[in-house]
Write an enzyme that holds these catalytic residues in place. Structure first.
Site, PDB file in Angstrom:
ATOM      1  N   ASP A 165       0.873  -1.176   0.000  1.00 49.14           N
ATOM      2  CA  ASP A 165       0.000   0.000   0.000  1.00 49.14           C
ATOM      3  C   ASP A 165       0.907   1.223   0.000  1.00 49.14           C
ATOM      4  OD1 ASP A 165      -2.400   1.540   0.322  1.00 49.14           O
ATOM      5  OD2 ASP A 165      -1.908   1.790   2.436  1.00 49.14           O
ATOM      6  N   SER A 166       0.320   2.387  -0.220  1.00 51.28           N
ATOM      7  CA  SER A 166       1.099   3.616  -0.152  1.00 51.28           C
ATOM      8  C   SER A 166       1.602   3.872   1.268  1.00 51.28           C
ATOM      9  CB  SER A 166       0.245   4.789  -0.609  1.00 51.28           C
ATOM     10  OG  SER A 166      -0.958   4.812   0.139  1.00 51.28           O
TER      11      SER A 166
ATOM     12  N   TYR B  35      -0.524   8.336  -2.468  1.00 48.86           N
ATOM     13  CA  TYR B  35      -0.700   8.069  -3.896  1.00 48.86           C
ATOM     14  C   TYR B  35      -1.907   8.853  -4.428  1.00 48.86           C
ATOM     15  CZ  TYR B  35       2.366   3.883  -3.753  1.00 48.86           C
ATOM     16  OH  TYR B  35       3.414   3.005  -3.642  1.00 48.86           O
ATOM     17  N   GLY B  36      -2.812   9.179  -3.524  1.00 52.74           N
ATOM     18  CA  GLY B  36      -4.117   9.716  -3.929  1.00 52.74           C
ATOM     19  C   GLY B  36      -4.106  11.033  -4.675  1.00 52.74           C
TER      20      GLY B  36
ATOM     21  N   CYS C 123      -4.640  -1.017  -1.775  1.00 54.15           N
ATOM     22  CA  CYS C 123      -4.733   0.424  -2.058  1.00 54.15           C
ATOM     23  C   CYS C 123      -5.619   0.658  -3.291  1.00 54.15           C
ATOM     24  CB  CYS C 123      -3.331   0.959  -2.316  1.00 54.15           C
ATOM     25  SG  CYS C 123      -3.311   2.678  -2.800  1.00 54.15           S
TER      26      CYS C 123
ATOM     27  N   GLU D  39      -4.766  10.255   9.297  1.00 57.92           N
ATOM     28  CA  GLU D  39      -3.380   9.978   9.683  1.00 57.92           C
ATOM     29  C   GLU D  39      -2.920  10.853  10.844  1.00 57.92           C
ATOM     30  OE1 GLU D  39      -0.951   9.790   6.190  1.00 57.92           O
ATOM     31  OE2 GLU D  39      -1.825   7.847   5.682  1.00 57.92           O
TER      32      GLU D  39
ATOM     33  N   CYS E 221     -11.348   3.723  -0.416  1.00 56.81           N
ATOM     34  CA  CYS E 221     -10.048   4.189   0.080  1.00 56.81           C
ATOM     35  C   CYS E 221      -9.732   3.397   1.347  1.00 56.81           C
ATOM     36  CB  CYS E 221     -10.101   5.681   0.385  1.00 56.81           C
ATOM     37  SG  CYS E 221      -8.580   6.291   1.159  1.00 56.81           S
ATOM     38  N   THR E 222      -8.482   2.975   1.450  1.00 56.84           N
ATOM     39  CA  THR E 222      -8.067   2.151   2.598  1.00 56.84           C
ATOM     40  C   THR E 222      -8.392   2.797   3.949  1.00 56.84           C
ATOM     41  OG1 THR E 222      -5.918   3.219   2.271  1.00 56.84           O
ATOM     42  CG2 THR E 222      -6.130   0.923   1.551  1.00 56.84           C
ATOM     43  N   HIS E 223      -8.338   4.133   3.994  1.00 57.79           N
ATOM     44  CA  HIS E 223      -8.454   4.830   5.276  1.00 57.79           C
ATOM     45  C   HIS E 223      -9.895   5.010   5.769  1.00 57.79           C
ATOM     46  CE1 HIS E 223      -4.373   5.711   4.261  1.00 57.79           C
ATOM     47  NE2 HIS E 223      -4.197   6.576   5.241  1.00 57.79           N
TER      48      HIS E 223
END
Ligand code: DGL
Length: 261
Positions: A9-10, A41-42, A72, A148, A179-181
């Site tokens: 992943d990023s 990366y986004g 990702c 984050e 999105c992973t987050h």
């Protein structure tokens, strides 16, 4: 069978998917690479994301992985199909499980990074499986840095969610968290969009696809000894170790620096 499964992943976000792999496939050895030196990366161009994805995949392949997971969404949108053609092992992304889960909805929001939304990939694929669907694609670039910084339950998260999502209220039945987050924002998104909007996360579906492939290929690890988890980051390993816990749910003991990226 002893060969590990690789994930890249990023940064930290893909750990939300690794968590589900650990749950469903608790015997598997896993190697996770967070390309934190190139995070995020986004907001990057497709060319940059593809270059990073190739380098990440090469790094994991050198470590003898039997299957690659790309949790990702931005990397999947730009590089999944390319890597599937280039690499000799099975690759599982997060697009297919997401598509399966939105299949029965008619009014769908896609929430993702700018690069994911601009790629148009989800929009095209969702329309392919159901031309009768209404799609609302929304880039939410402030969500990743917010999460984050640990602000995912802060009032700021609510205000930013309102800013992005107000226009969707009453118009959608489901929101695909592309999105992973974003799973970490579940509570805020639920409050903002209302309980009648389904929040769709592909992590569990991704783990199920991985299991199916390994069963079919007779490659499940069935040894009783504890599996081995290895973590690499392309930037500050200590930062990865600290932040990783938020996404992985448990303490990460050791992170190694990947000096190649
Ligand atoms: N992993 C990215 C994604 O799922 C989010 C973080 C980033 O922008 O790198 O799209």
């Amino acid at each position: 069978m002893e060969a590990p499964i690789g994930l890249f992943d990023s940064g930290f976000g893909g750990l939300t998917v690794m968590k589900e792999i650990v749950k469903l496939l608790p015997n598997e050895n896993l190697i996770y690479l967070g390309d934190t030196a190139n995070l995020p990366y986004g907001n990057k161009s497709p060319e940059t994301v593809i270059r990073c994805a190739r380098a990440n995949a090469a790094f994991l392949l050198e470590r003898g992985i039997k299957l690659l997971i790309i949790p990702c969404h931005t990397a999947c949108c730009h590089a999944l199909e390319i890597l599937k053609q280039e690499l000799p092992i099975p690759i599982v992304g997060v697009i297919e499980p997401g598509l399966q889960l939105v299949h029965n909805f008619r009014r769908i929001a896609i929430l993702g990074t700018t690069s994911t939304i601009e790629s148009g990939l989800y929009q095209t694929q969702i329309r392919k499986q159901n031309s009768n669907v209404e799609i609302f694609a929304k880039a939410c670039p402030l969500f990743v840095p917010l999460i984050e910084e640990g602000f995912h339950e802060h009032i700021t998260a609510k205000l930013i969610a309102q800013h992005y999502l107000d226009e969707l209220k009453g118009k959608i039945d489901a929101a695909l968290l592309a999105c992973t987050h974003y799973p970490l924002l579940r509570k805020v998104l639920d409050e903002e969009l209302g309980a009648n909007v389904a929040l769709i996360e592909p992590a569990v579906g991704c783990a199920q696809i991985v299991k199916k492939i390994l069963v079919e290929k007779n490659q499940l690890r069935i040894q009783k000894e504890k599996p081995h988890y290895q973590f690499f980051a392309s930037d500050d390993p200590e930062k990865f170790r600290k932040f990783g816990k938020l996404f992985f749910g448990t303490v990460i003991e050791k992170v190694e620096k990947n000096k190649k990226l």
